[in-house]
Each structure stands twice: as structure tokens, then as C-alpha cells.
Design an enzyme around this catalytic site. Structure first.
Site, PDB file in Angstrom:
ATOM      1  N   PHE A 203      86.354  95.138 130.818  1.00 46.23           N
ATOM      2  CA  PHE A 203      87.578  95.884 130.539  1.00 46.23           C
ATOM      3  C   PHE A 203      87.522  96.516 129.159  1.00 46.23           C
ATOM      4  CE2 PHE A 203      88.356  91.543 128.975  1.00 46.23           C
ATOM      5  CZ  PHE A 203      88.750  91.802 127.668  1.00 46.23           C
ATOM      6  N   LEU A 204      88.421  97.449 128.936  1.00 48.15           N
ATOM      7  CA  LEU A 204      88.788  97.924 127.607  1.00 48.15           C
ATOM      8  C   LEU A 204      90.289  97.702 127.496  1.00 48.15           C
ATOM      9  CD1 LEU A 204      87.739 101.125 125.722  1.00 48.15           C
ATOM     10  CD2 LEU A 204      90.162 100.555 125.963  1.00 48.15           C
ATOM     11  N   PRO A 371      88.146  86.480 125.081  1.00 46.35           N
ATOM     12  CA  PRO A 371      89.155  87.186 125.880  1.00 46.35           C
ATOM     13  C   PRO A 371      89.810  86.274 126.908  1.00 46.35           C
ATOM     14  CG  PRO A 371      86.962  87.714 126.676  1.00 46.35           C
ATOM     15  CD  PRO A 371      86.776  86.847 125.458  1.00 46.35           C
ATOM     16  N   HIS A 395      83.416  81.213 126.043  1.00 40.57           N
ATOM     17  CA  HIS A 395      83.381  82.676 126.024  1.00 40.57           C
ATOM     18  C   HIS A 395      84.592  83.311 126.706  1.00 40.57           C
ATOM     19  CE1 HIS A 395      82.528  82.809 130.285  1.00 40.57           C
ATOM     20  NE2 HIS A 395      82.162  84.058 130.264  1.00 40.57           N
TER      21      HIS A 395
END
Length: 472
Positions: A203-204, A371, A395
Site C-alpha cells: 500500500f501507499l 504497519p 514487521h
């Protein structure tokens, strides 16, 4: 699988034949995998059989089933004493990682420009299974430049600034990359994908700093409460996938030559010192450089959109990979040893004072970027002195549902509407792609971070929340 609770955040799998070392799982009871549905703890024990493994086979709080190694697995082998390298200990998306950019703009200043910003980021971010990319390479020499030079090559070609290299692992590139060990099929798959997100959990995201837990460290990282950021999560695309495929097959054929037996063919490996070991590490490093260039190109595209829509800049906080095998020096049993450290779905977390940190971060430690699942917060942490597992941590949140299970669970619902109800702008994702990545498919990221911190793996610095997401 028998687990011995050593502390509220650490469990042990006792060593038994053919294990060479014990297994260690950093988690609370509530985060342990369901043994009936997830065989990742068996994989922890299988990894403990690898020749040359030292200390323990480790699993992070986000551990779940993977190919050979569990995702969230860390293992180090002694290079000078028959230690092996295993492509399954890195995974198919070599050097998949996270990059965080901080804007000189606060959330309150963005206002109604969010929609235009998200439209611009969507239009400038190639994604999905296709071949679209930011950078259309003209010939093989340019691809070789990417494979050898990573972010350094991209910056040389005008896609970034010097700070992008100082705030990236190994100054933007692994120096021992060898493109000659990359197959033509891998080259074909990667040639048209430099500067693209891909699909799956990549994703961004436009985010805002919601909480700061350590003002001094956050300031050193360039973060403050209310600040807008952009987080990019992607890897080496088809090139990395093909390299893993090629070398798993190749190593499976030669293990008997080296007298190696493993309980799972997905753990195919070869001595680090062997021809096959050197070849894989050279190809893997080339894929790592490709991944870093990939994130660098997406950074450049995002900066242009930010400048156009807000008149402001984006500075790189850090870029960190979570699928790599690296030759590092660590103390084991009071002796400094050269180790091949596999981190699969695990992140390096260097403590303050470490020589590999840039000068402006040496007093505070390495930024660790974790994230969350889509629609939940993400965390910035830092490494701590004396941490176990070779200065490694988790992570992400860690899956508890397969993508197929997640889609089934979301049947009849509208994932996009659910996200928009949380004031998260969504761009360019299919319904299925969103359903695969909804929070219910993952562990609770807050609980994962609490376990990582409680186990002494890292320390919280800031929490970020999403306000817009571009998905593959």
C-alpha cells in the site's frame, strides 16, 4: 507443540531431535497461533534443524504460517562452521519493506485538499498485477544499474536527494549484489515493474501522527504530533519472486551433495560458503536493491504530488526491509561470530550507538516501522540495547485469516464503505483486494507492539493513523 512459558512475553520450544537449538516465541498467550489452523510453531521447530544454526530459532509476536520459515521468523547460522542460507528464510518478496516520509505539514492544514491529494497519489502510483511502473527502463544496462545500485542509482538519475540514502539501510544499496546470478526469467518479470506497488498487502498510505511516546527520539526522527506522513509498503515484485523460486529448486537438488537433510523441502538450503550459497546471496542482494529503487521511485512520485497539491515537501524518516538474509557480526556464547541472519517478516532494530546507524540517529537508535492492517494504526519504534534475536523485531500485525478466508468473512459487506466510515479515503482498490486486508484478517497491532516491547525487542516512539490509502 509443547510450549514452556518463560515470561509473559516469551515461550520456549525445548530442543529435541533433530533440532540443533531450542525455539523461542515472543508473544502473549492470546497472540500464539492456533495450532489447529496454523502450523507456524512446527515451522519454528523445523528451522531449528538447519546446519550451523546458533542460539535459537526465533518467532516474533506477529508469527504465522509461511513458506518453509514462518513469517515472523528469525534464525542465524554460523558462516565459518557450516552455516547455511535458505531462500525460504527470506521469502518470495525479497526485501519487501516499509518507507516512511514525513511532511512539513500538519493534518489541520490539509483540510479539503485531501481528496485532490489522494486522487493525485492514486494517478501517480502504478499498482496491481500488471506491468505499469514509474520508471520505464530503456535497456538491460539500466536494469543492471538498479540491481547493483538500488536507491543510489535512482538518486543519481534524479529520483531523489542525498538524505534518501543516509536514511536507508546500507546507504540505499547492498554492495555485494551480483546481477549475473539473476535468471533471465527473473529479469523479464522485473524489467517493467520498477516503481510500482504490486498487490496483496502492499500500500501507499497518507497518515497522521496521533501519539508521541518519546519526544526526544521522535524529534530526532523528524516526527511530531499532528504531522502528516506517507508510508509506502512494497518489495521486489516479480523479480524477487522468481529468484526465490529459482534458488529453492536449485538448492533442493544439491543438498545431498553437502550431506544436508531438512524436515521440509521448503527449507532447501546450502552452506553460505558454497558456490550455491554465494550465488543466492548475490542474486538476493540484487533483488534487495531492486526493492529499494522501487520504493525510491514511488517516493519521488509521491513528492511531486505533495508539492503540487500542498506546496510542501516530504523527507525520508527511514527505509527498512523485512525479508532479507544478511551477514552480520553478533556475540554468541561470549564470542563474536560472523552470522547469516535470516529475517523473514521480521525487521532489523539496531540499538543506540550502533556503528551502522547514520550519525544523526546514533544517539537514539534505528527507526523501526511497523504497519498495521488496513484501517488501523501503524507504529514507529526504535531499537534497544541488549535486545535478543540478533537485534530483530516484528514487521506487522500478522495474519490470522488466509486471503480466501478473509474474503469469505467479508461477504455481503462493503469494505470500502467501512473504511470511509472511519474517515479514511480509499483509492483504486478492488472490493476483493480490500476484503483480503481488512483488520479482522490480522492480529491486534496494539497487542503485537505491546508484546514486542514487553519482550525487550524494541521501544515505542509514535503511533500513526491512516487518513487515506492507495491499494493494489
Amino acid at each position: 507443540m509443547q510450549l514452556v512459558e518463560e515470561s509473559p512475553y516469551r515461550f520456549r520450544i525445548d530442543q529435541h531431535d533433530p533440532m540443533r537449538v531450542p525455539g523461542v516465541v515472543f508473544a502473549t498467550r492470546s497472540l500464539l497461533p492456533d495450532s489447529g489452523a496454523d502450523k507456524s510453531l512446527e515451522q519454528v521447530a523445523n528451522v531449528a534443524t538447519l546446519p550451523g544454526i546458533v542460539d535459537a530459532s526465533y518467532a516474533m509476536p506477529d508469527v504465522h504460517w509461511g513458506y518453509g520459515f514462518p513469517i515472523g521468523g528469525v534464525a542465524a547460522t554460523d558462516v565459518e562452521h557450516g552455516g547455511v542460507v535458505s531462500p525460504g528464510g527470506v521469502g518470495f518478496d525479497i526485501s519487501c519493506g516499509v518507507r516512511l516520509l514525513a511532511a512539513d505539514l500538519d493534518r489541520t492544514e490539509l483540510g479539503p485538499r485531501l481528496e485532490a491529494l489522494m486522487d493525485g497519489l492514486s494517478a501517480s502510483t502504478p499498482r496491481g498485477m500488471g506491468k505499469g511502473a514509474v520508471w520505464h527502463l530503456t535497456d538491460r544496462s539500466e536494469l543492471d544499474g538498479v540491481l547493483r545500485g538500488g536507491s543510489r542509482y535512482a538518486v543519481e538519475r534524479g529520483f531523489g536527494v542525498e538524505r534518501d540514502l543516509t536514511r536507508c539501510e546500507e546507504y540505499g544499496a547492498v554492495d555485494d549484489a551480483n546481477p549475473h546470478e539473476v535468471s533471465e526469467r527473473a529479469v523479464e518479470r522485473g524489467a517493467r515493474q520498477v516503481g510500482s506497488l504490486g498487490s496483496g498487502n502492499h500500500f501507499l498510505e497518507v497518515q497522521a501522527v496521533e501519539e508521541v511516546y518519546d519526544d526526544r527520539v521522535a524529534t530526532a526522527f523528524g516526527l511530531h504530533r499532528g504531522q502528516l506522513c506517507v508510508m509506502i509498503h512494497c518489495g521486489s515484485r516479480g523479480l524477487g519472486h522468481q529468484i526465490c523460486t529459482d534458488y529453492v529448486r536449485g538448492m533442493e537438488k544439491v543438498m545431498s551433495r553437502y550431506g544436508i537433510q531438512v524436515p521440509d523441502r521448503q527449507l532447501a538450503c546450502a552452506p553460505v560458503s558454497s558456490h550455491e550459497g554465494h550465488a543466492y546471496l548475490g542474486a538476493m542482494a540484487a533483488a534487495a536493491n531492486y526493492a529499494r529503487a522501487n520504493r525510491q521511485l514511488l517516493t519521488d512520485a509521491a513528492r511531486k504530488v505533495f508539492a503540487q497539491q500542498t506546496g510542501r515537501n516530504l523527507d525520508l524518516v527511514y527505509d527498512i526491509s523485512h525479508n532479507l538474509a544478511k551477514i552480520e557480526n553478533h556475540e554468541v556464547g561470549g564470542v563474536r561470530r560472523s552470522l547469516c541472519v535470516h529475517r523473514k517478516g521480521a525487521t532489523r532494530a539496531l540499538p543506540p550507538g550502533h556503528e551502522d546507524l547514520p550519525a544523526d540517529l546514533r544517539d537514539v537508535g534505528q527507526p523501526v516501522l511497523i504497519p498495521g492492517s488496513m484501517g488501523t494504526g501503524s507504529y514507529v519504534l526504535t531499537g534497544v540495547p541488549g535486545s535478543p534475536a540478533f537485534a530483530s523485531t516484528c514487521h506487522g500485525a500478522g495474519r490470522v485469516q488466509s486471503r480466501k478466508q478473509a474474503v469469505k468473512a467479508e461477504r455481503g459487506s462493503d469494505p470500502r464503505r467501512q473504511l470511509e466510515a472511519q474517515d479514511i479515503a480509499v483509492r483504486g482498490a478492488s472490493r476483493r483486494g480490500l476484503a483480503e486486508e481488512m483488520p479482522a484478517a490480522y492480529k491486534d497491532i496494539t497487542a503485537v507492539i505491546e508484546s514486542a516491547e514487553g519482550a525487550g525487542l524494541c521501544r515505542k516512539v509514535a503511533r500513526l493513523v491512516p487518513i487515506g490509502v492507495v491499494k493494489g
